[in-house]
Design a protein around this motif. Sequence first.
Motif, PDB file in Angstrom:
ATOM      1  N   LEU A  95       1.506  -1.250   4.762  1.00  0.00           N
ATOM      2  CA  LEU A  95       1.025   0.091   5.118  1.00  0.00           C
ATOM      3  C   LEU A  95      -0.474   0.221   4.791  1.00  0.00           C
ATOM      4  O   LEU A  95      -1.242   0.831   5.515  1.00  0.00           O
ATOM      5  CB  LEU A  95       1.832   1.152   4.350  1.00  0.00           C
ATOM      6  CG  LEU A  95       1.500   2.616   4.638  1.00  0.00           C
ATOM      7  CD1 LEU A  95       1.719   2.947   6.105  1.00  0.00           C
ATOM      8  CD2 LEU A  95       2.331   3.541   3.770  1.00  0.00           C
ATOM      9  N   GLN A 101       5.339   1.673  -6.291  1.00  0.00           N
ATOM     10  CA  GLN A 101       5.545   0.738  -5.189  1.00  0.00           C
ATOM     11  C   GLN A 101       7.001   0.701  -4.745  1.00  0.00           C
ATOM     12  O   GLN A 101       7.298   0.314  -3.626  1.00  0.00           O
ATOM     13  CB  GLN A 101       5.141  -0.672  -5.625  1.00  0.00           C
ATOM     14  CG  GLN A 101       3.650  -0.891  -5.642  1.00  0.00           C
ATOM     15  CD  GLN A 101       3.328  -2.291  -6.071  1.00  0.00           C
ATOM     16  OE1 GLN A 101       3.669  -2.696  -7.182  1.00  0.00           O
ATOM     17  NE2 GLN A 101       2.697  -3.031  -5.210  1.00  0.00           N
ATOM     18  N   VAL A 133       9.659   6.678   3.370  1.00  0.00           N
ATOM     19  CA  VAL A 133       9.268   8.016   3.851  1.00  0.00           C
ATOM     20  C   VAL A 133       8.376   8.702   2.808  1.00  0.00           C
ATOM     21  O   VAL A 133       7.353   9.300   3.141  1.00  0.00           O
ATOM     22  CB  VAL A 133      10.520   8.882   4.149  1.00  0.00           C
ATOM     23  CG1 VAL A 133      10.111  10.284   4.577  1.00  0.00           C
ATOM     24  CG2 VAL A 133      11.371   8.231   5.226  1.00  0.00           C
ATOM     25  N   ALA A 193       6.587   7.219   0.508  1.00  0.00           N
ATOM     26  CA  ALA A 193       5.307   6.494   0.454  1.00  0.00           C
ATOM     27  C   ALA A 193       4.380   6.966   1.575  1.00  0.00           C
ATOM     28  O   ALA A 193       3.176   7.125   1.379  1.00  0.00           O
ATOM     29  CB  ALA A 193       5.551   4.997   0.571  1.00  0.00           C
ATOM     30  N   THR A 201       0.681   8.962   1.146  1.00  0.00           N
ATOM     31  CA  THR A 201      -0.534   8.252   1.559  1.00  0.00           C
ATOM     32  C   THR A 201      -1.027   8.734   2.927  1.00  0.00           C
ATOM     33  O   THR A 201      -2.067   9.386   3.013  1.00  0.00           O
ATOM     34  CB  THR A 201      -0.271   6.739   1.610  1.00  0.00           C
ATOM     35  OG1 THR A 201       0.851   6.498   2.468  1.00  0.00           O
ATOM     36  CG2 THR A 201       0.022   6.176   0.243  1.00  0.00           C
ATOM     37  N   GLN A 204       6.937  12.013   8.993  1.00  0.00           N
ATOM     38  CA  GLN A 204       8.238  11.331   9.019  1.00  0.00           C
ATOM     39  C   GLN A 204       8.466  10.605  10.349  1.00  0.00           C
ATOM     40  O   GLN A 204       9.090   9.557  10.391  1.00  0.00           O
ATOM     41  CB  GLN A 204       9.356  12.336   8.810  1.00  0.00           C
ATOM     42  CG  GLN A 204       9.476  12.839   7.379  1.00  0.00           C
ATOM     43  CD  GLN A 204      10.729  13.683   7.211  1.00  0.00           C
ATOM     44  OE1 GLN A 204      11.818  13.259   7.517  1.00  0.00           O
ATOM     45  NE2 GLN A 204      10.544  14.885   6.717  1.00  0.00           N
ATOM     46  N   VAL A 248       7.330   6.962  10.720  1.00  0.00           N
ATOM     47  CA  VAL A 248       8.017   5.884   9.979  1.00  0.00           C
ATOM     48  C   VAL A 248       8.614   4.813  10.910  1.00  0.00           C
ATOM     49  O   VAL A 248       8.372   3.621  10.697  1.00  0.00           O
ATOM     50  CB  VAL A 248       9.076   6.476   9.012  1.00  0.00           C
ATOM     51  CG1 VAL A 248       9.917   5.388   8.382  1.00  0.00           C
ATOM     52  CG2 VAL A 248       8.382   7.301   7.928  1.00  0.00           C
TER      53      VAL A 248
END
Lengths: 234, 422
Positions: free
Chosen positions: B168, B247, B252, B254, B258, B371, B374
């Motif tokens: 990501l 981590q 979702v 994460a 970010t 969302q 993702v």
Amino acid sequence: MRDIIVGELTQAAQEIFRDFAHLLPRLIVMLVIVFVGWLIAYVIRAILRSILQFAKFDRLSERAGASQLLTHAALPTPTELVSRFVFWIAWIGFIMLGISVLGIGGLQEHVERFFFFLPRLFVALLILFFGLLIASFFARAVLLASVNANFPSPRLLSISARTIIIIFVLSMVSEELGVADQTVILAFGIAFGAVMLGLSIAFGIGGKDLAQQFLENRFLRERRTEKEDEPSPL
Amino acid sequence: MADESILSDDFIRQLIDVGEVDILVGVPTHNDAKTVEPAIRAIQEGIVKTFPRERAVILNADGGSNDGTPDVIMGASIDEQHRSFNGYTLRTLHAISTRYGNNPSSAAALRTILAAAELLRAKACTVICPESANIEAEGVANLLRPIYCDHFDFVAPIYRRHKFEGVLLTNLLYPMTRALFGQRVREPYASEFAFSGRLGSQFLNRHQWSEEFKDYDPELELTVTALSDGCRVCQTFLGTRSPTKRQARDLVDAMRQTVGVLFSALDGTFPMWSAKTASQPVPTKGPEFELSVDPLRINRKQLKEMFSAGVIELESVLKSILSSGTLSELQQLAKADEDQFRFHAELWVKSVYEFAASYHKAVMSRDHIVQALVPLYRGRMFTFLVENRTASAAEVGNNIESLCLEFERLKPYLLELWNGRK
């Protein structure tokens, strides 16, 4: 004999003319009220339409899912619909006011009832609008969560969530309007119970294999992750 | 000026006892008793060795630990350190601890650290992750030195990573911040970083600290603030990154912490980032990146399946976010076999930019927009894994670089979307 008939007829004609003479000014006033009411309603519609267009009401309705419902029902855009609705409510209000000027006994009560009903109608419409907004929000939230969690049939889950909320909203709207209170509450109870029972049966009997597969997948996936590496996205 | 109301009376008393400092090291914790000790040792050693004349404080901001984490930090004796590396600080190295709440929150922890730094008038501040078993004294010193000695405002870390770790970061966060803000900061979302007192105060007074935002990590926004305010930014290599709780987050979540924060930060910084046309490297101590290429067993098939299912099932949602051309390309891609499947860079960048513009225009709930990204990320990750399956570290580096250039090339497309011309 002849004189009596002529006298009666003259008296009846005079009474009719007298009544008409009494009614005529009121009729004129009523027509003036109706005409002025039409003008005011027309202006209100034009102003409201501009405000709604400026506030991008159509876009908001689209997000609420109301636009899709209207399109399916071959109805105009939400802005147009609300503007027309307010126009008719305002004009009917003036017509009722005009009718009340005529002073016809039986109609007075209906006119009053109409004006008492108006606030409830607006509250019901607000409930409907925000209800659709909430239903759309939760349906999308369920859809996204189900897709991202890799659940089977996410659309079915989303539609179920939307349907349950809409049924609930419609029952609230009907209660607010006072339309068959008990019937609607009963219908809501039956419908909600039926959905829940249906889901239980579907999952327990109809979807036995699917449920088994789903649980196996979950279980196996958990076991698989012990062997497979899952690099962090961050 | 720091909002003192967020600090407890007891904590303010501790801060008054400490007095003004030159260096502040913040350690946000929550049940880290088992892992925090090596990090504290490294901090003590780093300060004693590199800044023996400076007034320094270690500040623990704890989120309601019930395993005695604050006691471990406060009890870590510096005497043993002195004996082991034969050095002495000429000033007292203070250690203080406060509980900002009963639940962990990155925002509350950083706010406490920033408020304390402002009250103590710290010149250089750093935040060290309590799970950093691999951090060394030199790493702590490398984070602080550019701020204290060279007058930088922000120091971002660089870690040694596996080539498939942080996809990501390498496929969205790094290329996008670089393309928009014009500076090549490889780890814009870090749990270890350093900042000047000036930047800290600026961020403390500007950031939204309300309840609504308490669950969002503010670190990426701090980086964006540094980049958008024209601060002097540099990077420093910290070695291999230790695994952290952050981590291990669900994908979702994460993305929310970010991508959601990055998209949200674009609104207030538009005048700055819209004017940047190219990116520049930032001064870096150590290698710019280091990748290990050990073999990993990853379930790629599932990534592809989840992408395809997501694109098909979310059609109604994606229709409101993406342009018809991009959506139709994605739908074609969703039908492709695993062998034919390639989520190429241009389509990925366009999709991300269209998501950013939709987020800006709030075409629906902003959380829903994040969302909905993702499944697309999963598709991109599949392609990244396939393309770099046998690649060496240098080749992976080149692939990431070409993706960054694609983000830069397509930046005008984002500007057109942003201004509503598309």
